[in-house]
Design an enzyme around this catalytic site. Structure first.
Site, mmCIF file in Angstrom:
data_model
loop_
_atom_site.group_PDB
_atom_site.id
_atom_site.type_symbol
_atom_site.label_atom_id
_atom_site.label_comp_id
_atom_site.label_asym_id
_atom_site.label_seq_id
_atom_site.Cartn_x
_atom_site.Cartn_y
_atom_site.Cartn_z
ATOM 1 N N ASP A 45 -66.154 -17.369 12.632
ATOM 2 C CA ASP A 45 -64.904 -17.034 13.305
ATOM 3 C C ASP A 45 -63.731 -17.121 12.334
ATOM 4 O O ASP A 45 -63.409 -18.203 11.847
ATOM 5 C CB ASP A 45 -64.709 -18.052 14.449
ATOM 6 N N MET A 97 -56.197 -22.954 22.401
ATOM 7 C CA MET A 97 -55.453 -23.789 21.451
ATOM 8 C C MET A 97 -54.412 -24.616 22.198
ATOM 9 O O MET A 97 -53.717 -24.098 23.081
ATOM 10 C CB MET A 97 -54.735 -22.901 20.427
ATOM 11 N N MET A 103 -60.129 -25.352 20.627
ATOM 12 C CA MET A 103 -59.401 -25.920 19.492
ATOM 13 C C MET A 103 -58.377 -26.871 20.091
ATOM 14 O O MET A 103 -57.160 -26.600 20.118
ATOM 15 C CB MET A 103 -58.759 -24.802 18.673
ATOM 16 N N HIS A 134 -65.053 -13.921 23.354
ATOM 17 C CA HIS A 134 -64.665 -15.193 22.728
ATOM 18 C C HIS A 134 -63.257 -15.593 23.157
ATOM 19 O O HIS A 134 -62.307 -14.821 23.016
ATOM 20 C CB HIS A 134 -64.729 -15.020 21.206
ATOM 21 N N MET A 147 -66.029 -22.158 11.141
ATOM 22 C CA MET A 147 -64.688 -21.586 11.043
ATOM 23 C C MET A 147 -64.496 -21.085 9.620
ATOM 24 O O MET A 147 -64.566 -21.864 8.664
ATOM 25 C CB MET A 147 -63.638 -22.640 11.372
ATOM 26 N N ASP A 163 -60.320 -18.116 22.492
ATOM 27 C CA ASP A 163 -59.791 -19.103 21.540
ATOM 28 C C ASP A 163 -58.716 -19.945 22.208
ATOM 29 O O ASP A 163 -57.554 -19.547 22.302
ATOM 30 C CB ASP A 163 -59.219 -18.370 20.328
ATOM 31 N N SER A 221 -62.477 -11.695 19.941
ATOM 32 C CA SER A 221 -61.618 -12.836 20.294
ATOM 33 C C SER A 221 -60.400 -12.324 21.066
ATOM 34 O O SER A 221 -59.582 -11.569 20.531
ATOM 35 C CB SER A 221 -61.131 -13.550 19.037
ATOM 36 N N HIS A 229 -64.109 -21.376 22.868
ATOM 37 C CA HIS A 229 -63.918 -22.137 21.634
ATOM 38 C C HIS A 229 -62.709 -23.049 21.831
ATOM 39 O O HIS A 229 -61.569 -22.575 21.862
ATOM 40 C CB HIS A 229 -63.691 -21.138 20.491
HETATM 41 C C1 DX5 Z 1 -58.450 -19.123 14.475
HETATM 42 C C2 DX5 Z 1 -58.950 -18.159 15.529
HETATM 43 C C3 DX5 Z 1 -59.197 -16.828 14.863
HETATM 44 C C4 DX5 Z 1 -59.605 -15.761 15.808
HETATM 45 C C5 DX5 Z 1 -60.079 -14.519 15.068
HETATM 46 O O1 DX5 Z 1 -58.194 -20.323 15.084
HETATM 47 O O2 DX5 Z 1 -60.143 -18.660 16.109
HETATM 48 O O3 DX5 Z 1 -60.199 -17.007 13.889
HETATM 49 O O4 DX5 Z 1 -60.631 -16.195 16.587
HETATM 50 O O5 DX5 Z 1 -59.070 -14.090 14.304
HETATM 51 P P1 DX5 Z 1 -59.210 -12.819 13.338
HETATM 52 O O6 DX5 Z 1 -60.518 -12.153 13.656
HETATM 53 O O7 DX5 Z 1 -58.027 -11.967 13.705
HETATM 54 O O8 DX5 Z 1 -59.178 -13.387 11.981
HETATM 55 ZN ZN ZN Z 2 -62.650 -18.989 17.935
#
Ligand code: DX5
Ligand code: ZN
Length: 221
Positions: A182, A42, A73, A38, A144, A40, A13, A71
């Protein structure tokens, strides 16, 4: 519990990468044989954090040969999926909780109309039973294992029973969606998820805050 012999993939990620040397971080994981990258995304509305978006994806999605696993969010995913596809997304995963239930199939079809794979992500509190109606249409289901919004959180063990249920449902119904997990993935939780039937392990802190080669090897088991 015995692990199956299938290959499990690691998806670093970027959320946890050093953004002052993003290209170097991407090159390093690619050279270690990683298949998925990946992203992320947000929006500070669906989750209480803001990460990065379309310009960042556009600038790096074609600098490597890994699969751009996006992904979202974000709220109102239908409004943005095509922008992320134009920016280079190979898989677009949106949150079940971020849209009206009667627009989910429409979003999946919209993603597929561009020849891109579609995934749905479910938060820890969302039961697998709620997304059963969509599994026949999906290429990926993201479980998640933390509350979305921040890297570095503790893995929630409830995720294991969800992965098992999804793996069983896939076999019983002869479906072929990928199961991705994840959040809070390290060498211990990765092993539990592999035993539960996961296909892709998303990891941020565990990879980018440690020796990447050792971390990726430990996650694959
Ligand atoms: C949460 C993120 C995290 C990220 C991974 O919204 O999506 O889960 O990808 O984080 P680690 O691997 O550092 O927990
Ligand atoms: Zn993610």
């Amino acid at each position: 519990m015995k692990e199956s012999s299938k290959e499990v993939f690691v998806a670093p990620s970027l959320l946890s990468a050093d953004f002052s040397k993003l290209n170097e971080e991407i090159r390093e994981v690619e050279e270690l044989g990683v298949k998925y990258l990946h992203f992320d995304v947000m929006d500070g509305h669906f989750v209480d954090n803001i990460s990065f978006g379309i310009p960042v994806l556009k600038s790096i999605s074609h600098t490597h040969h890994m699969i751009n696993d996006v992904h979202l969010m974000i709220s109102e995913p239908k409004k943005y999926v095509e922008d992320f596809i134009d920016a280079g997304a190979d898989i677009v995963t949106f949150h079940y909780e971020a849209c009206a239930k009667d627009e989910i199939e429409e979003i999946i079809d919209l993603i597929h109309s561009h020849g891109v794979k579609a995934g749905i992500a479910i938060k820890p509190k969302t039961d697998v039973s709620e997304i059963i109606p969509f599994l026949h249409d999906l290429d990926l289901l993201l479980v998640m294992s933390v509350e979305p919004g921040f890297g570095g959180q503790q893995f929630l063990p409830i995720s294991l029973s969800k992965i098992k249920k999804l793996d069983e449902y896939r076999s019983e119904n002869d479906l072929n969606y990928l199961i991705e997990v994840d959040g809070g993935i390290n060498e211990v939780t990765a092993k539990e998820c592999r035993e539960a039937g996961v296909d892709i392990l998303v990891a941020g802190n565990y990879i980018f805050k440690n020796n990447k080669k050792d971390a990726i090897r430990a996650l694959k088991g």
